[in-house]
Design a protein around this motif. Structure first.
Motif, PDB file in Angstrom:
ATOM      1  N   LEU A 151       1.118  -1.176   0.006  1.00 21.84           N
ATOM      2  CA  LEU A 151       0.089  -0.053   0.155  1.00 21.84           C
ATOM      3  C   LEU A 151       0.803   1.193   0.081  1.00 21.84           C
ATOM      4  O   LEU A 151       0.482   2.348  -0.670  1.00 21.84           O
ATOM      5  CB  LEU A 151      -0.883  -0.015   1.176  1.00 21.84           C
ATOM      6  CG  LEU A 151      -2.135  -0.936   1.197  1.00 21.84           C
ATOM      7  CD1 LEU A 151      -2.645  -1.166   2.550  1.00 21.84           C
ATOM      8  CD2 LEU A 151      -3.187  -0.524   0.148  1.00 21.84           C
ATOM      9  N   GLY A 152       1.819   1.119   0.818  1.00 22.78           N
ATOM     10  CA  GLY A 152       3.027   2.210   0.888  1.00 22.78           C
ATOM     11  C   GLY A 152       3.518   2.767  -0.518  1.00 22.78           C
ATOM     12  O   GLY A 152       3.549   3.901  -0.857  1.00 22.78           O
ATOM     13  N   ILE A 153       3.922   1.615  -1.272  1.00 17.30           N
ATOM     14  CA  ILE A 153       4.455   2.073  -2.572  1.00 17.30           C
ATOM     15  C   ILE A 153       3.374   2.343  -3.513  1.00 17.30           C
ATOM     16  O   ILE A 153       3.686   3.448  -4.357  1.00 17.30           O
ATOM     17  CB  ILE A 153       5.400   1.034  -3.041  1.00 17.30           C
ATOM     18  CG1 ILE A 153       4.860  -0.392  -3.311  1.00 17.30           C
ATOM     19  CG2 ILE A 153       6.699   0.870  -2.234  1.00 17.30           C
ATOM     20  CD1 ILE A 153       5.673  -1.423  -4.011  1.00 17.30           C
ATOM     21  N   ALA A 154       2.171   1.736  -3.612  1.00 15.45           N
ATOM     22  CA  ALA A 154       1.419   2.075  -4.344  1.00 15.45           C
ATOM     23  C   ALA A 154       0.927   3.630  -4.186  1.00 15.45           C
ATOM     24  O   ALA A 154       0.571   4.359  -5.128  1.00 15.45           O
ATOM     25  CB  ALA A 154      -0.177   1.284  -4.270  1.00 15.45           C
ATOM     26  N   GLY A 155       0.562   4.068  -2.922  1.00 20.96           N
ATOM     27  CA  GLY A 155       0.356   5.338  -2.736  1.00 20.96           C
ATOM     28  C   GLY A 155       1.220   6.259  -3.024  1.00 20.96           C
ATOM     29  O   GLY A 155       0.903   7.272  -3.766  1.00 20.96           O
ATOM     30  N   THR A 156       2.582   6.000  -2.524  1.00 21.42           N
ATOM     31  CA  THR A 156       3.723   6.953  -3.157  1.00 21.42           C
ATOM     32  C   THR A 156       3.728   6.924  -4.629  1.00 21.42           C
ATOM     33  O   THR A 156       4.053   8.115  -4.976  1.00 21.42           O
ATOM     34  CB  THR A 156       5.162   6.181  -2.378  1.00 21.42           C
ATOM     35  OG1 THR A 156       4.979   6.212  -0.963  1.00 21.42           O
ATOM     36  CG2 THR A 156       6.221   7.133  -2.858  1.00 21.42           C
ATOM     37  N   TYR A 157       3.631   6.020  -5.332  1.00 21.47           N
ATOM     38  CA  TYR A 157       4.123   6.212  -6.642  1.00 21.47           C
ATOM     39  C   TYR A 157       2.882   7.061  -7.368  1.00 21.47           C
ATOM     40  O   TYR A 157       3.122   7.899  -8.250  1.00 21.47           O
ATOM     41  CB  TYR A 157       4.240   4.857  -7.237  1.00 21.47           C
ATOM     42  CG  TYR A 157       5.220   4.030  -7.157  1.00 21.47           C
ATOM     43  CD1 TYR A 157       6.253   4.452  -6.334  1.00 21.47           C
ATOM     44  CD2 TYR A 157       5.373   2.528  -7.118  1.00 21.47           C
ATOM     45  CE1 TYR A 157       7.613   4.059  -5.855  1.00 21.47           C
ATOM     46  CE2 TYR A 157       6.422   1.890  -6.695  1.00 21.47           C
ATOM     47  CZ  TYR A 157       7.677   2.460  -6.188  1.00 21.47           C
ATOM     48  OH  TYR A 157       8.439   1.900  -5.758  1.00 21.47           O
ATOM     49  N   ARG A 158       1.690   6.732  -7.053  1.00 20.11           N
ATOM     50  CA  ARG A 158       0.649   7.637  -7.557  1.00 20.11           C
ATOM     51  C   ARG A 158       0.723   9.133  -7.090  1.00 20.11           C
ATOM     52  O   ARG A 158       0.431   9.901  -8.129  1.00 20.11           O
ATOM     53  CB  ARG A 158      -0.636   7.120  -6.974  1.00 20.11           C
ATOM     54  CG  ARG A 158      -1.162   5.521  -7.662  1.00 20.11           C
ATOM     55  CD  ARG A 158      -1.352   5.897  -9.051  1.00 20.11           C
ATOM     56  NE  ARG A 158      -1.939   4.577  -9.655  1.00 20.11           N
ATOM     57  CZ  ARG A 158      -1.723   4.180 -11.090  1.00 20.11           C
ATOM     58  NH1 ARG A 158      -1.301   5.147 -11.878  1.00 20.11           N
ATOM     59  NH2 ARG A 158      -1.893   3.230 -11.543  1.00 20.11           N
ATOM     60  N   TYR A 159       1.336   9.250  -5.708  1.00 21.85           N
ATOM     61  CA  TYR A 159       1.403  10.637  -5.241  1.00 21.85           C
ATOM     62  C   TYR A 159       2.580  11.431  -5.999  1.00 21.85           C
ATOM     63  O   TYR A 159       2.250  12.307  -6.619  1.00 21.85           O
ATOM     64  CB  TYR A 159       1.725  10.384  -3.765  1.00 21.85           C
ATOM     65  CG  TYR A 159       2.340  11.726  -3.313  1.00 21.85           C
ATOM     66  CD1 TYR A 159       1.078  12.609  -2.650  1.00 21.85           C
ATOM     67  CD2 TYR A 159       3.533  12.126  -2.943  1.00 21.85           C
ATOM     68  CE1 TYR A 159       1.480  13.803  -2.149  1.00 21.85           C
ATOM     69  CE2 TYR A 159       3.844  13.543  -2.372  1.00 21.85           C
ATOM     70  CZ  TYR A 159       2.706  14.022  -1.915  1.00 21.85           C
ATOM     71  OH  TYR A 159       3.065  15.323  -1.278  1.00 21.85           O
TER      72      TYR A 159
END
Length: 397
Positions: A166-174
């Motif tokens: 979840l952290g990298i999915a959110g980070t990359y979209r951000y």
């Protein structure tokens, strides 16, 4: 038997990677050609220990150690998906050391990563590693897609692995500027790790950006939802600031979010067709909260002019010009070259009929800028010069 299996099953990939001038084809790897080897309990324990150590090493970017451990694990179990993923990441890191990057090496890493996903499509670490691999390869959109695909495949993960994905999915979209796509990942991540200040700030930033452009078929409903987003952003920023007391940016952002919430409540009042007492109360409460926030930040950071300048702008929104003038002056007492405060105070002076005072103030700002004691943008510098040359009837910059 496991040693023989290793030699037989990794030979095609090894040959492809070793042939000079021949780049590995990630799309041609086929995990089904790898025979299942029989492992005893001791083999499984040793393999798992090696893989765990390799994971730690690759996360800490100790790539040579990670590769050595991964290869030892593969010598025991050639179908160890995590070991293949780690080796693929090391291949990429080594390829990236060259300028330009070694295409042969990066393709070998990609082939290993594809193999790892085939071997263990529901493995959270493998999915995480594939997404990180793509991000490190400068394919951020593909990395975000890979992280989301892994989340969809890997539904029964332990909390730490799910949080990592979840952290990298959110980070990359951000990082792609896709705040609406990032939001559900950031919210789910914080549901597992509620006290992560970095992700609290990202959540607040996404909510505030979302609140900047209300969406919805019915405007009043859109304004109300955007207001709620801005208020939630303020809470996220405040929590971030509590966890990192020295983060002035988070403290200031909380005030900015509260001001945005007040603006949206005001839109519900001014653009709505009926009286809305609740919106009026919420507007006033958010305005007061924003001003209190900026005053508190100014106290916490006594050398910084930023919160006082923001307070001045907040006071101007409810036409408290004297309060704004005082706040700008206090900001300039802390930092005489603070551009936003000089411009704000000069405009107040010019608007009140004291153009000579504004002229002197702006001329001094240009002098400070020339001496390197202020930082004007090209646009600000040009606007000031035009205003100084235009005469009495021009509007202050």
């Amino acid at each position: 038997m496991s040693r023989l299996g290793f030699r037989v099953t990794i030979l095609p990939l090894a040959i492809v990677a070793a042939c000079a001038g021949v780049s590995p084809r990630p799309d041609l790897v086929d995990a089904s050609t790898f025979p299942v080897v029989s492992l005893g309990a001791e083999d499984v324990t040793t393999r798992d220990g090696l893989v765990l150590a390799a994971q730690e090493a690759v996360i800490r970017r100790r790539y040579d150690e990670a590769m050595e451990l991964a290869l030892q694990a593969l010598a025991i179990d050639p179908r160890s998906a995590r070991a293949h993923a780690i080796a693929g990441m090391v291949d990429l890191s080594r390829a990236s050391l060259q300028d330009p990057p070694d295409l042969h090496g990066s393709n070998a890493g990609e082939a290993r990563m594809a193999l790892a996903v085939q071997l263990a499509p529901a493995d959270g670490f493998v999915g995480w590693m594939q997404a990180v691999f793509l991000a490190e390869s400068k394919h951020m959109s593909a990395a975000a897609v890979a992280a989301e695909a892994a989340l969809a495949r890997c539904r029964d993960l332990p909390p730490n692995e799910r949080a990592a994905l979840l952290g990298i999915a959110g980070t990359y979209r951000y990082e792609l500027g896709e705040e609406r796509a990032a939001l559900p990942h950031l919210q789910a991540y914080l549901g597992l790790r509620p006290n992560d200040p970095t992700f609290l700030f990202r959540l607040g930033d996404c909510l505030l950006r979302k609140a900047a452009v209300p969406e919805g078929v019915t405007p009043p409903l859109a304004w109300r939802q955007a207001q709620r987003d801005a208020e939630a952003a303020a809470r996220a920023f405040r929590r971030c600031a509590e966890l990192v007391p020295g983060d002035e940016d988070a403290d200031l952002a909380a005030g900015t979010a509260l001001l945005r919430a007040a603006e949206l409540a005001d839109q519900r009042i001014t653009k709505g067709k009926t009286r809305d007492d609740r919106a009026e109360a919420e507007r006033d409460a958010n305005r007061v909260a924003a001003e209190q926030q900026f005053r508190a930040v100014a106290e916490r950071f006594p050398a910084s002019p930023l919160a006082l300048a923001e307070l001045a702008q907040a006071l101007l929104r409810r036409d408290d010009r004297e309060g704004a003038r005082s706040a700008f002056a206090a900001a300039l007492a802390r930092a005489p070259g603070h551009v936003a405060s000089v411009l704000g105070l000069a405009k107040l002076e010019a608007d009140s009929g004291d153009r000579p005072a504004a002229v002197v103030r702006l001329q001094q700002l240009l002098e400070r800028d020339t001496a390197g004691a202020a930082e004007l943008s090209d646009d600000e510098r040009e606007r000031i010069r035009r205003w100084l040359a235009a005469g009495e009837k021009s509007e202050a910059p």
